[in-house]
Design a protein around this motif. Sequence first.
Motif, short mmCIF file in Angstrom:
data_model
loop_
_atom_site.label_atom_id
_atom_site.label_comp_id
_atom_site.label_asym_id
_atom_site.label_seq_id
_atom_site.Cartn_x
_atom_site.Cartn_y
_atom_site.Cartn_z
N ILE A 1 0.82 -1.22 0.00
CA ILE A 1 0.00 0.00 0.00
C ILE A 1 0.86 1.27 0.00
CG2 ILE A 1 -1.98 -1.12 1.06
CD1 ILE A 1 -1.25 0.30 3.68
N SER A 2 2.16 1.12 0.20
CA SER A 2 3.06 2.27 0.17
C SER A 2 3.62 2.57 -1.21
CB SER A 2 4.23 2.03 1.14
OG SER A 2 3.76 1.89 2.46
N LEU A 3 3.32 1.70 -2.18
CA LEU A 3 3.89 1.85 -3.52
C LEU A 3 2.99 2.67 -4.43
CD1 LEU A 3 5.13 -1.79 -4.14
CD2 LEU A 3 6.51 0.19 -3.46
N ASP A 4 3.60 3.49 -5.28
CA ASP A 4 2.84 4.16 -6.33
C ASP A 4 2.64 3.17 -7.48
OD1 ASP A 4 5.23 4.12 -7.82
OD2 ASP A 4 5.66 6.22 -7.42
N ARG A 5 1.90 3.58 -8.48
CA ARG A 5 1.55 2.68 -9.59
C ARG A 5 2.79 2.15 -10.32
NH1 ARG A 5 -3.30 1.76 -12.07
NH2 ARG A 5 -4.27 3.44 -10.91
N ILE A 6 3.77 3.01 -10.55
CA ILE A 6 4.97 2.60 -11.27
C ILE A 6 5.76 1.57 -10.47
CG2 ILE A 6 7.22 3.39 -12.15
CD1 ILE A 6 5.75 6.04 -12.88
N ASN A 7 6.01 1.86 -9.19
CA ASN A 7 6.78 0.93 -8.37
C ASN A 7 6.01 -0.36 -8.09
OD1 ASN A 7 9.17 2.40 -8.27
ND2 ASN A 7 8.42 3.64 -6.58
N LEU A 8 4.69 -0.28 -8.07
CA LEU A 8 3.89 -1.49 -7.93
C LEU A 8 4.06 -2.38 -9.16
CD1 LEU A 8 1.92 -3.04 -6.15
CD2 LEU A 8 0.07 -1.78 -7.25
N ALA A 9 4.06 -1.78 -10.36
CA ALA A 9 4.26 -2.55 -11.59
C ALA A 9 5.66 -3.16 -11.61
CB ALA A 9 4.04 -1.67 -12.81
N LEU A 10 6.67 -2.41 -11.18
CA LEU A 10 8.04 -2.94 -11.14
C LEU A 10 8.15 -4.08 -10.13
CD1 LEU A 10 10.04 0.40 -11.36
CD2 LEU A 10 9.82 -1.35 -13.15
N THR A 11 7.44 -3.95 -9.01
CA THR A 11 7.43 -5.01 -8.01
C THR A 11 6.76 -6.27 -8.55
OG1 THR A 11 7.46 -3.44 -6.19
CG2 THR A 11 6.61 -5.63 -5.70
N ALA A 12 5.65 -6.11 -9.28
CA ALA A 12 4.97 -7.27 -9.87
C ALA A 12 5.89 -7.99 -10.85
CB ALA A 12 3.69 -6.82 -10.57
N THR A 13 6.64 -7.23 -11.64
CA THR A 13 7.60 -7.83 -12.57
C THR A 13 8.68 -8.58 -11.81
OG1 THR A 13 7.19 -6.11 -14.21
CG2 THR A 13 9.26 -7.31 -14.40
N ALA A 14 9.17 -8.00 -10.71
CA ALA A 14 10.19 -8.66 -9.90
C ALA A 14 9.66 -9.96 -9.29
CB ALA A 14 10.69 -7.72 -8.80
N VAL A 15 8.41 -9.94 -8.85
CA VAL A 15 7.81 -11.16 -8.27
C VAL A 15 7.72 -12.25 -9.34
CG1 VAL A 15 5.69 -12.13 -7.31
CG2 VAL A 15 6.58 -9.96 -6.43
N GLU A 16 7.32 -11.88 -10.54
CA GLU A 16 7.28 -12.86 -11.64
C GLU A 16 8.66 -13.45 -11.89
OE1 GLU A 16 5.66 -10.60 -14.89
OE2 GLU A 16 3.61 -11.25 -14.44
N HIS A 17 9.67 -12.60 -11.89
CA HIS A 17 11.04 -13.08 -12.12
C HIS A 17 11.48 -14.00 -10.99
CE1 HIS A 17 15.46 -11.96 -13.17
NE2 HIS A 17 15.22 -13.23 -13.28
N ALA A 18 11.19 -13.62 -9.75
CA ALA A 18 11.55 -14.45 -8.60
C ALA A 18 10.89 -15.82 -8.68
CB ALA A 18 11.17 -13.75 -7.30
N ALA A 19 9.70 -15.85 -9.28
CA ALA A 19 8.96 -17.12 -9.41
C ALA A 19 9.46 -17.95 -10.59
CB ALA A 19 7.48 -16.84 -9.57
N GLY A 20 10.44 -17.42 -11.32
CA GLY A 20 11.01 -18.18 -12.43
C GLY A 20 10.44 -17.85 -13.79
N LEU A 21 9.54 -16.87 -13.87
CA LEU A 21 8.99 -16.48 -15.16
C LEU A 21 9.96 -15.52 -15.83
CD1 LEU A 21 5.31 -15.89 -14.08
CD2 LEU A 21 6.27 -17.90 -15.20
N PRO A 22 10.14 -15.61 -17.13
CA PRO A 22 11.07 -14.69 -17.80
C PRO A 22 10.56 -13.26 -17.74
CG PRO A 22 9.88 -16.00 -19.42
CD PRO A 22 9.49 -16.51 -18.07
N ALA A 23 11.47 -12.33 -17.56
CA ALA A 23 11.11 -10.91 -17.54
C ALA A 23 11.11 -10.39 -18.96
CB ALA A 23 12.12 -10.14 -16.68
N ALA A 24 9.95 -9.99 -19.44
CA ALA A 24 9.81 -9.52 -20.81
C ALA A 24 10.58 -8.23 -21.02
CB ALA A 24 8.33 -9.30 -21.12
#
Length: 140
Positions: free
Chosen positions: A112-135
């Motif tokens: 809840i402390s993240l703005d829209r941009i940092n939330l999107a970057l965090t979602a991408t990082a979570v995908e990468h941590a889960a083993g999904l390729p970062a587009a």
Amino acid sequence: MTTHPAVLPDGYWARRELACALTLGATGLPCVQAGVELLIDTDIWLHRPDFVEQFITIDASVATALAVIDWEAAIAALDAGRLPCSGGERAVLRIAAGMSGGIPLDLRDALISLDRINLALTATAVEHAAGLPAAGREHA
């Protein structure tokens, strides 16, 4: 192994070299790499001398420098008030440390402390941590 604390480099290309050294230091460790890339992508913490010089160590004994972050020490400094920052900056560091260093965090408070941009970057990082390729991600 020859290690030394990192010094905040001057200029875009020098900061890029630090980012590459951190990425190379996390190679083969998807969760660590995801947290490092979150810090790189949010473009906050790697510009701060108080963070870079205290919590990043560079191994210069190899042909291509490798760098690592001392996540536990960084979060201890954050908790002790030695790394003053905004709520969003605090959340980014805690999320990156959680992914990379396994340091527990209150995910609800962080998100809840993240703005829209940092939330999107965090979602991408979570995908990468889960083993999904970062587009579209450039790698060192």
